[in-house]
Motif scaffolding. Structure first.
Motif, mmCIF file in Angstrom:
data_model
loop_
_atom_site.group_PDB
_atom_site.id
_atom_site.type_symbol
_atom_site.label_atom_id
_atom_site.label_comp_id
_atom_site.label_asym_id
_atom_site.label_seq_id
_atom_site.Cartn_x
_atom_site.Cartn_y
_atom_site.Cartn_z
ATOM 1 N N ILE A 157 0.903 -1.205 -0.038
ATOM 2 C CA ILE A 157 -0.048 -0.047 0.204
ATOM 3 C C ILE A 157 0.840 1.160 0.084
ATOM 4 N N ALA A 158 0.565 2.126 -0.826
ATOM 5 C CA ALA A 158 1.380 3.203 -1.024
ATOM 6 C C ALA A 158 0.746 4.614 -1.115
ATOM 7 N N ALA A 159 0.119 4.882 -0.091
ATOM 8 C CA ALA A 159 -0.858 5.997 0.232
ATOM 9 C C ALA A 159 -0.051 7.299 -0.114
ATOM 10 N N ARG A 160 1.242 7.346 0.416
ATOM 11 C CA ARG A 160 2.029 8.624 0.149
ATOM 12 C C ARG A 160 2.227 8.910 -1.362
ATOM 13 N N SER A 161 2.377 7.577 -1.964
ATOM 14 C CA SER A 161 2.623 7.927 -3.575
ATOM 15 C C SER A 161 1.249 8.270 -4.192
ATOM 16 N N ALA A 162 0.445 7.698 -3.586
ATOM 17 C CA ALA A 162 -0.993 8.231 -4.427
ATOM 18 C C ALA A 162 -1.189 9.688 -3.967
ATOM 19 N N LYS A 163 -0.841 10.217 -2.696
ATOM 20 C CA LYS A 163 -1.165 11.670 -2.450
ATOM 21 C C LYS A 163 -0.124 12.615 -3.479
ATOM 22 N N HIS A 164 1.072 12.104 -3.849
ATOM 23 C CA HIS A 164 1.876 12.701 -4.692
ATOM 24 C C HIS A 164 1.101 12.730 -5.898
ATOM 25 N N LEU A 165 0.540 11.793 -6.478
ATOM 26 C CA LEU A 165 -0.292 11.754 -7.816
ATOM 27 C C LEU A 165 -1.282 12.951 -7.874
ATOM 28 N N TYR A 166 -1.996 13.185 -6.728
ATOM 29 C CA TYR A 166 -2.783 14.056 -6.740
ATOM 30 C C TYR A 166 -2.475 15.476 -6.728
ATOM 31 N N GLU A 167 -1.425 15.560 -6.065
ATOM 32 C CA GLU A 167 -0.577 16.979 -6.012
ATOM 33 C C GLU A 167 -0.059 17.271 -7.510
ATOM 34 N N LEU A 168 0.453 16.281 -8.262
ATOM 35 C CA LEU A 168 0.803 16.553 -9.348
ATOM 36 C C LEU A 168 -0.291 16.804 -10.374
ATOM 37 N N THR A 169 -1.374 16.430 -10.232
ATOM 38 C CA THR A 169 -2.511 16.639 -10.663
ATOM 39 C C THR A 169 -2.993 18.247 -10.529
ATOM 40 N N ASP A 170 -2.643 18.748 -9.379
ATOM 41 C CA ASP A 170 -2.868 20.014 -9.047
ATOM 42 C C ASP A 170 -1.853 20.940 -9.734
ATOM 43 N N MET A 171 -0.764 20.518 -9.966
ATOM 44 C CA MET A 171 0.125 21.380 -10.577
ATOM 45 C C MET A 171 -0.068 21.363 -12.146
ATOM 46 N N VAL A 172 -0.697 20.371 -12.798
ATOM 47 C CA VAL A 172 -1.053 20.489 -14.240
ATOM 48 C C VAL A 172 -2.135 21.527 -14.182
ATOM 49 N N ALA A 173 -3.318 21.415 -13.433
ATOM 50 C CA ALA A 173 -4.470 22.411 -13.506
ATOM 51 C C ALA A 173 -3.924 23.782 -13.187
ATOM 52 N N ALA A 174 -2.892 23.773 -12.575
ATOM 53 C CA ALA A 174 -2.196 25.338 -12.431
ATOM 54 C C ALA A 174 -1.345 26.035 -13.497
ATOM 55 N N GLY A 175 -1.301 25.169 -14.677
ATOM 56 C CA GLY A 175 -0.445 25.543 -15.730
ATOM 57 C C GLY A 175 0.841 24.884 -15.912
ATOM 58 N N ALA A 176 1.388 24.239 -14.984
ATOM 59 C CA ALA A 176 2.567 23.499 -15.031
ATOM 60 C C ALA A 176 2.884 22.291 -15.593
ATOM 61 N N ARG A 177 3.795 21.530 -15.992
ATOM 62 C CA ARG A 177 3.846 20.434 -16.414
ATOM 63 C C ARG A 177 4.185 19.609 -15.175
ATOM 64 N N ALA A 178 3.882 18.201 -15.332
ATOM 65 C CA ALA A 178 4.119 17.151 -14.368
ATOM 66 C C ALA A 178 4.246 15.875 -14.804
ATOM 67 N N ALA A 179 5.246 15.205 -14.419
ATOM 68 C CA ALA A 179 5.562 13.792 -14.935
ATOM 69 C C ALA A 179 5.996 12.791 -13.823
ATOM 70 N N LEU A 180 5.770 11.716 -13.931
ATOM 71 C CA LEU A 180 6.471 10.557 -13.252
ATOM 72 C C LEU A 180 7.665 9.589 -13.877
ATOM 73 N N ILE A 181 8.651 9.342 -13.240
ATOM 74 C CA ILE A 181 9.523 8.603 -13.805
ATOM 75 C C ILE A 181 9.723 7.235 -12.899
ATOM 76 N N TYR A 182 9.123 6.080 -13.468
ATOM 77 C CA TYR A 182 9.381 4.577 -12.561
ATOM 78 C C TYR A 182 10.798 4.211 -12.946
ATOM 79 N N VAL A 183 11.562 4.241 -12.067
ATOM 80 C CA VAL A 183 12.875 3.715 -12.120
ATOM 81 C C VAL A 183 12.939 2.300 -11.873
ATOM 82 N N ILE A 184 13.217 1.519 -13.035
ATOM 83 C CA ILE A 184 13.084 -0.168 -12.753
ATOM 84 C C ILE A 184 14.423 -0.434 -12.558
ATOM 85 N N GLN A 185 14.734 -0.888 -11.176
ATOM 86 C CA GLN A 185 15.941 -1.277 -11.096
ATOM 87 C C GLN A 185 16.371 -2.549 -11.198
ATOM 88 N N MET A 186 15.898 -3.194 -12.254
ATOM 89 C CA MET A 186 15.987 -4.789 -12.807
ATOM 90 C C MET A 186 15.741 -4.719 -14.082
#
Length: 239
Positions: A157-186
């Motif tokens: 369960i990744a509640a803190r990571s889900a919170k970050h997603l909603y905050e990134l959404t807020d940044m897009v709504a405010a006119g910024a660009r927002a992105a996620l990078i999943y670094v796959i260490q394998m």
């Protein structure tokens, strides 16, 4: 990212209390290493697994070893080295950004780490270029593989990571660009959200994508000497 000195080989005895791991070194000595990974580490913590450790840079630190890599047959595939240290992806992304190896972000000329934003949060990287909206870039570590070649996030369960997603959404709504990078260490050839493990994260992920948050997944090239972000892989949800 090259390790500053050769890694030390051992065998896992047990991982416990989330951040501790008992290791038997090749010499027969038993040590306790710091495990910088708060996740479930599914499939990565079986006793007897080959592990590779780095030495702590601070000689005064209580735990003198850091658990870096584990060698397992992830998802039933062939044995491979997997990076379990969740502090490494930000270093790897910073290196790749500086070297302009991440094509979606190569045009930015200013990279600011750990910038406050949202509701009492910090973004991993704020990317800036004169005349363009800022880009809020969040980095996630991925080390879960339940099928050969198929990487997933999260492994708990990744509640803190889900919170970050909603905050990134807020940044897009405010006119910024927002992105996620999943670094796959394998080694993997595709990626997706582990929606059966955390349906709430999957909901937040889909909401963020629909709102304009970008998502990328990169696999790493891993050896006992270095870890390097290598190439992007397909995110199944984006099909």
């Amino acid at each position: 990212m090259r390790f500053s000195e050769p890694l030390i080989e051992g065998r896992l005895v047990q991982r416990y209390k989330r951040f501790l791991a008992d290791i038997e070194l090749a010499s027969g000595e038993w040590i306790t290493a710091h495990c910088a990974n708060p996740g479930a580490m599914l499939g990565l913590k079986e006793p007897g697994c080959r592990v590779l450790l780095s030495r702590a840079s601070n000689p005064a630190r209580k735990l003198q070893y850091n658990w870096e890599l584990v060698e397992v047959a992830a998802g039933g595939g062939p044995d491979q080295l997997i990076g379990i240290n969740t502090s490494r992806p930000n270093v790897l992304v910073a290196e790749a950004l500086q070297e302009k190896r991440l094509a979606p972000f190569a045009r930015y000329d200013r990279i600011r780490p750990e910038v406050k934003y949202g509701r009492n949060s910090r973004i991993d990287f704020l990317l800036e270029k004169d005349g363009e909206p800022p880009c809020y870039l969040e980095v996630k570590n991925c080390h879960l593989m339940r099928q050969p070649g198929f990487a997933e996030f999260p492994d708990c369960i990744a509640a803190r990571s889900a919170k970050h997603l909603y905050e990134l959404t807020d940044m897009v709504a405010a006119g910024a660009r927002a992105a996620l990078i999943y670094v796959i260490q394998m080694n993997a050839d595709r990626f997706d959200v582990a929606r059966d493990i955390d349906p709430a994260y999957d909901k937040a992920f889909r909401h963020a994508l629909a709102a304009g948050v970008e998502s990328y997944a990169y696999v790493c090239r891993i050896s006992p000497d270095e870890i390097t972000i290598d190439h992007p892989v397909e995110i199944i949800t984006l099909r």
